[in-house]
Structures are given as structure tokens and as C-alpha cells.
Design a protein around this motif. Structure first.
Motif, short mmCIF file in Angstrom:
data_model
loop_
_atom_site.label_atom_id
_atom_site.label_comp_id
_atom_site.label_asym_id
_atom_site.label_seq_id
_atom_site.Cartn_x
_atom_site.Cartn_y
_atom_site.Cartn_z
N LYS A 130 0.81 -1.22 0.00
CA LYS A 130 0.00 0.00 0.00
C LYS A 130 0.84 1.27 0.00
CE LYS A 130 -3.99 -2.04 2.25
NZ LYS A 130 -4.84 -2.04 3.44
N LYS A 131 1.93 1.26 0.75
CA LYS A 131 2.78 2.45 0.83
C LYS A 131 3.38 2.76 -0.55
CE LYS A 131 6.72 4.43 3.27
NZ LYS A 131 7.77 4.22 4.25
N ALA A 132 3.87 1.73 -1.22
CA ALA A 132 4.43 1.93 -2.56
C ALA A 132 3.35 2.42 -3.52
CB ALA A 132 5.07 0.64 -3.07
N LYS A 133 2.15 1.85 -3.41
CA LYS A 133 1.04 2.28 -4.28
C LYS A 133 0.72 3.75 -4.06
CE LYS A 133 -3.88 1.44 -5.25
NZ LYS A 133 -4.26 2.83 -5.31
N PHE A 134 0.65 4.17 -2.80
CA PHE A 134 0.35 5.57 -2.49
C PHE A 134 1.39 6.50 -3.11
CE2 PHE A 134 1.20 9.32 0.09
CZ PHE A 134 -0.05 9.95 0.04
N ASN A 135 2.67 6.18 -2.93
CA ASN A 135 3.72 7.04 -3.47
C ASN A 135 3.73 7.06 -4.99
OD1 ASN A 135 4.87 7.99 -0.98
ND2 ASN A 135 5.66 5.95 -0.67
N PHE A 136 3.53 5.89 -5.60
CA PHE A 136 3.47 5.82 -7.05
C PHE A 136 2.28 6.61 -7.58
CE2 PHE A 136 2.13 3.97 -11.05
CZ PHE A 136 3.32 3.97 -11.77
N ASP A 137 1.12 6.41 -6.98
CA ASP A 137 -0.08 7.13 -7.39
C ASP A 137 0.10 8.64 -7.28
OD1 ASP A 137 -2.18 5.74 -8.47
OD2 ASP A 137 -3.22 5.40 -6.58
N THR A 138 0.72 9.06 -6.19
CA THR A 138 0.95 10.50 -5.98
C THR A 138 1.82 11.07 -7.10
OG1 THR A 138 0.72 10.24 -3.59
CG2 THR A 138 1.87 12.21 -4.37
N LEU A 139 2.89 10.37 -7.44
CA LEU A 139 3.76 10.84 -8.53
C LEU A 139 3.05 10.79 -9.87
CD1 LEU A 139 7.08 9.11 -7.44
CD2 LEU A 139 6.63 11.58 -7.46
N CYS A 140 2.28 9.75 -10.11
CA CYS A 140 1.55 9.61 -11.38
C CYS A 140 0.56 10.76 -11.57
CB CYS A 140 0.83 8.26 -11.41
SG CYS A 140 -0.08 7.95 -12.94
N ARG A 141 -0.24 11.00 -10.56
CA ARG A 141 -1.25 12.07 -10.65
C ARG A 141 -0.60 13.45 -10.78
NH1 ARG A 141 -6.38 9.98 -8.98
NH2 ARG A 141 -6.13 7.91 -8.09
N ALA A 142 0.47 13.66 -10.04
CA ALA A 142 1.16 14.96 -10.11
C ALA A 142 1.77 15.16 -11.50
CB ALA A 142 2.23 15.03 -9.04
N SER A 143 2.39 14.13 -12.03
CA SER A 143 2.99 14.24 -13.36
C SER A 143 1.93 14.62 -14.39
CB SER A 143 3.66 12.91 -13.73
OG SER A 143 4.10 12.94 -15.07
N GLN A 144 0.81 13.96 -14.32
CA GLN A 144 -0.27 14.26 -15.26
C GLN A 144 -0.80 15.69 -15.06
OE1 GLN A 144 -3.67 11.65 -15.01
NE2 GLN A 144 -4.23 12.09 -17.12
#
Length: 129
Positions: free
Chosen positions: A78-92
Motif C-alpha cells: 500500500k505504501k508503494a502504491k500511495f507514493n506511485f499514485d501520488t507521482l503519477c497524478r502529479a505528473s499528469q
């Protein structure tokens, strides 16, 4: 093959080098976020290739297509998912919204660097197992 020799891992380093260069100059903050995201994506791909896990075909889950975000949550945590999601959404967000991109500053970028570092720590743990 050692994971550090994989093309995806070399691309991880390539994108990270871009982010660090831009960060050093304190310019192009929107591209720093994007470079960090793609560095994280390539590191995740390195893990998946090393483990022979199926590579997701989309960034985020959409309908019946399992995306990187859900797959990372299922296989890494879950922690990795949260960090990945945060970067993905911010990049977009910063690629497609000029007002958001122009409002970025160094302090905000430091938060994204932390998300990136936390993500890579989780992936590196899995690569070391």
C-alpha cells in the motif's frame, strides 16, 4: 541477468539524472515531477521483469485493465502504491494544467522527491529479497 544491467533500470537512472540536474538548477519544476514519475515507473518495471510478473499495460486501472497503480498495491504494498499514485497524478496534472505547472515551487518539489525516495526504498527492498 543482474537487474542493474536491465534497460529499464538504466532508464530509471537516466530519468533520475534528468530530475537531479533540473533540481540542482531549481528550474522546470513540472519536468522534475515528470522525470521522477518515469524513473519510478522504470524501477517498478525492473522489479516486474526481475520477478517475471506481468507488466501492466496502463498507468492506472481503468475498467478491466489492471494498471500499474493497482498492480503495485497488490504485489509491492500500500505504501508503494500511495507514493506511485501520488507521482503519477502529479505528473499528469503538471503536464496538462499550465496554471498548476507554473505554480510549482522548490518546497513543493521537495515533497515529491520524498514520495519518490519512499517509493524507491520499497522497490529496492523487493529487488533485494
Amino acid at each position: 541477468m543482474n537487474y542493474q544491467q536491465k534497460p529499464s533500470y538504466r532508464l530509471t537512472k537516466h530519468n533520475l539524472e534528468l530530475a537531479r540536474g533540473l533540481l540542482k538548477n531549481k528550474k522546470f519544476f513540472d519536468w522534475i515531477v515528470t522525470a521522477l514519475y518515469y524513473s519510478a515507473l522504470m524501477l517498478a518495471q525492473t522489479l516486474y521483469e526481475t520477478r517475471s510478473w506481468p507488466i501492466p499495460k496502463t498507468h492506472r486501472t481503468n475498467g478491466d485493465k489492471i494498471g500499474w497503480n493497482q498492480s503495485i498495491g497488490d504485489l509491492v504494498g500500500k505504501k508503494a502504491k500511495f507514493n506511485f499514485d501520488t507521482l503519477c497524478r502529479a505528473s499528469q496534472k503538471y503536464r496538462y494544467d499550465p496554471n498548476e505547472a507554473l505554480s510549482l515551487n522548490y518546497n513543493v518539489i521537495r515533497q515529491y522527491v520524498k514520495f519518490y525516495n519512499d517509493f524507491t526504498t520499497e522497490i529496492q527492498k523487493k529487488l533485494s529479497e
